[in-house]
Design a protein around this motif. Structure first.
Motif, PDB file in Angstrom:
ATOM      1  N   LEU A  14       9.777 -10.377 -38.907  1.00 42.92           N
ATOM      2  CA  LEU A  14       8.254  -9.607 -38.356  1.00 42.92           C
ATOM      3  C   LEU A  14       8.059  -8.721 -39.445  1.00 42.92           C
ATOM      4  CD1 LEU A  14       6.170  -9.887 -36.193  1.00 42.92           C
ATOM      5  CD2 LEU A  14       7.362  -7.997 -35.133  1.00 42.92           C
ATOM      6  N   THR A  15       9.147  -7.815 -39.950  1.00 47.53           N
ATOM      7  CA  THR A  15       8.892  -7.050 -41.029  1.00 47.53           C
ATOM      8  C   THR A  15       8.457  -7.928 -42.244  1.00 47.53           C
ATOM      9  OG1 THR A  15      10.692  -5.672 -40.310  1.00 47.53           O
ATOM     10  CG2 THR A  15      10.061  -5.514 -42.751  1.00 47.53           C
ATOM     11  N   HIS A  16       9.011  -8.913 -42.480  1.00 47.90           N
ATOM     12  CA  HIS A  16       8.332  -9.778 -43.739  1.00 47.90           C
ATOM     13  C   HIS A  16       6.987 -10.169 -43.722  1.00 47.90           C
ATOM     14  CE1 HIS A  16       8.182 -13.091 -46.425  1.00 47.90           C
ATOM     15  NE2 HIS A  16       7.706 -14.167 -45.240  1.00 47.90           N
ATOM     16  N   ILE A  17       6.619 -10.557 -42.294  1.00 50.46           N
ATOM     17  CA  ILE A  17       5.337 -10.897 -42.155  1.00 50.46           C
ATOM     18  C   ILE A  17       4.354  -9.840 -42.521  1.00 50.46           C
ATOM     19  CG2 ILE A  17       3.548 -11.645 -40.477  1.00 50.46           C
ATOM     20  CD1 ILE A  17       5.515 -13.883 -41.395  1.00 50.46           C
ATOM     21  N   ILE A  18       4.595  -8.766 -41.848  1.00 52.92           N
ATOM     22  CA  ILE A  18       3.581  -7.666 -41.873  1.00 52.92           C
ATOM     23  C   ILE A  18       3.528  -7.045 -43.477  1.00 52.92           C
ATOM     24  CG2 ILE A  18       3.613  -5.325 -41.227  1.00 52.92           C
ATOM     25  CD1 ILE A  18       4.815  -6.070 -38.583  1.00 52.92           C
ATOM     26  N   VAL A  19       4.849  -7.124 -44.115  1.00 50.50           N
ATOM     27  CA  VAL A  19       4.363  -6.619 -45.384  1.00 50.50           C
ATOM     28  C   VAL A  19       4.099  -7.261 -46.328  1.00 50.50           C
ATOM     29  CG1 VAL A  19       6.170  -6.178 -47.359  1.00 50.50           C
ATOM     30  CG2 VAL A  19       6.852  -5.123 -45.283  1.00 50.50           C
ATOM     31  N   CYS A  20       4.362  -8.639 -46.044  1.00 52.65           N
ATOM     32  CA  CYS A  20       3.332  -9.628 -46.949  1.00 52.65           C
ATOM     33  C   CYS A  20       1.853  -9.698 -46.757  1.00 52.65           C
ATOM     34  CB  CYS A  20       3.847 -11.055 -46.737  1.00 52.65           C
ATOM     35  SG  CYS A  20       5.546 -11.555 -47.473  1.00 52.65           S
ATOM     36  N   LEU A  21       1.508  -9.541 -45.443  1.00 53.78           N
ATOM     37  CA  LEU A  21       0.060  -9.382 -45.047  1.00 53.78           C
ATOM     38  C   LEU A  21      -0.357  -7.892 -45.799  1.00 53.78           C
ATOM     39  CD1 LEU A  21      -0.101 -10.360 -41.327  1.00 53.78           C
ATOM     40  CD2 LEU A  21      -0.922 -11.540 -43.202  1.00 53.78           C
ATOM     41  N   LYS A  22       0.352  -7.167 -45.670  1.00 55.41           N
ATOM     42  CA  LYS A  22      -0.157  -5.888 -46.204  1.00 55.41           C
ATOM     43  C   LYS A  22      -0.341  -5.846 -47.956  1.00 55.41           C
ATOM     44  CE  LYS A  22       0.853  -2.027 -43.134  1.00 55.41           C
ATOM     45  NZ  LYS A  22       1.557  -0.955 -42.961  1.00 55.41           N
ATOM     46  N   ALA A  23       0.443  -6.549 -48.431  1.00 55.36           N
ATOM     47  CA  ALA A  23       0.306  -6.584 -49.964  1.00 55.36           C
ATOM     48  C   ALA A  23      -0.364  -7.677 -50.369  1.00 55.36           C
ATOM     49  CB  ALA A  23       1.893  -6.758 -50.381  1.00 55.36           C
ATOM     50  N   GLY A  24      -0.814  -8.831 -49.692  1.00 55.23           N
ATOM     51  CA  GLY A  24      -1.372  -9.750 -49.890  1.00 55.23           C
ATOM     52  C   GLY A  24      -0.655 -10.936 -50.736  1.00 55.23           C
ATOM     53  N   GLY A  39      12.142 -15.512 -44.885  1.00 58.45           N
ATOM     54  CA  GLY A  39      11.379 -14.124 -44.335  1.00 58.45           C
ATOM     55  C   GLY A  39      12.480 -13.294 -43.773  1.00 58.45           C
ATOM     56  N   ILE A  40      13.759 -13.798 -43.254  1.00 62.79           N
ATOM     57  CA  ILE A  40      14.680 -13.023 -42.675  1.00 62.79           C
ATOM     58  C   ILE A  40      15.448 -12.269 -43.878  1.00 62.79           C
ATOM     59  CG2 ILE A  40      16.783 -13.158 -41.436  1.00 62.79           C
ATOM     60  CD1 ILE A  40      15.805 -15.671 -39.843  1.00 62.79           C
ATOM     61  N   ILE A  41      15.713 -12.965 -44.768  1.00 60.55           N
ATOM     62  CA  ILE A  41      16.407 -12.204 -46.001  1.00 60.55           C
ATOM     63  C   ILE A  41      15.519 -11.086 -46.572  1.00 60.55           C
ATOM     64  CG2 ILE A  41      17.379 -12.670 -48.122  1.00 60.55           C
ATOM     65  CD1 ILE A  41      18.094 -15.368 -47.399  1.00 60.55           C
ATOM     66  N   HIS A  42      14.193 -11.538 -46.688  1.00 65.55           N
ATOM     67  CA  HIS A  42      13.198 -10.615 -47.216  1.00 65.55           C
ATOM     68  C   HIS A  42      13.009  -9.249 -46.264  1.00 65.55           C
ATOM     69  CE1 HIS A  42       8.997  -9.269 -48.437  1.00 65.55           C
ATOM     70  NE2 HIS A  42       9.689  -9.042 -49.506  1.00 65.55           N
ATOM     71  N   ILE A  48      16.787  -2.315 -46.257  1.00 66.65           N
ATOM     72  CA  ILE A  48      17.718  -1.808 -47.110  1.00 66.65           C
ATOM     73  C   ILE A  48      17.330  -1.178 -48.405  1.00 66.65           C
ATOM     74  CG2 ILE A  48      19.618  -2.916 -45.869  1.00 66.65           C
ATOM     75  CD1 ILE A  48      20.202  -4.603 -48.307  1.00 66.65           C
ATOM     76  N   GLY A  49      15.993  -1.539 -48.750  1.00 65.53           N
ATOM     77  CA  GLY A  49      15.566  -0.912 -49.924  1.00 65.53           C
ATOM     78  C   GLY A  49      15.656  -1.724 -51.446  1.00 65.53           C
ATOM     79  N   VAL A  50      16.130  -3.159 -51.125  1.00 62.25           N
ATOM     80  CA  VAL A  50      16.468  -3.729 -52.247  1.00 62.25           C
ATOM     81  C   VAL A  50      15.073  -4.413 -52.735  1.00 62.25           C
ATOM     82  CG1 VAL A  50      17.427  -5.943 -52.875  1.00 62.25           C
ATOM     83  CG2 VAL A  50      18.450  -4.597 -51.480  1.00 62.25           C
ATOM     84  N   PHE A  51      13.977  -4.705 -51.729  1.00 63.51           N
ATOM     85  CA  PHE A  51      12.844  -5.287 -52.144  1.00 63.51           C
ATOM     86  C   PHE A  51      11.748  -4.391 -51.982  1.00 63.51           C
ATOM     87  CE2 PHE A  51      15.126  -9.198 -50.520  1.00 63.51           C
ATOM     88  CZ  PHE A  51      15.154  -9.564 -51.594  1.00 63.51           C
TER      89      PHE A  51
END
Length: 51
Positions: A14-24, A39-42, A48-51
């Motif tokens: 879900l974090t992956h989905i939200i971040v990708c939507l916000k960033a386009g 998505g899970i790895i992202h 943890i601040g890697v991406f």
């Protein structure tokens, strides 16, 4: 314990989905939504601040 792992995986995705939507990042959004391990790895990487 399996429930906690399942929740962590779901919220990472879900974090992956939200971040990708916000960033386009539409291509990455679709890739992570269809092939969910991306998505899970992202999502975990964002936490943890890697991406």
């Amino acid at each position: 314990m399996p429930v906690l792992i399942g929740l962590a995986v779901f919220f990472a995705w879900l974090t992956h989905i939200i971040v990708c939507l916000k960033a386009g990042f539409w291509g990455f959004l679709i890739a992570g939504a269809i092939f969910f391990p991306i998505g899970i790895i992202h999502g975990f990487g964002i936490w943890i601040g890697v991406f």
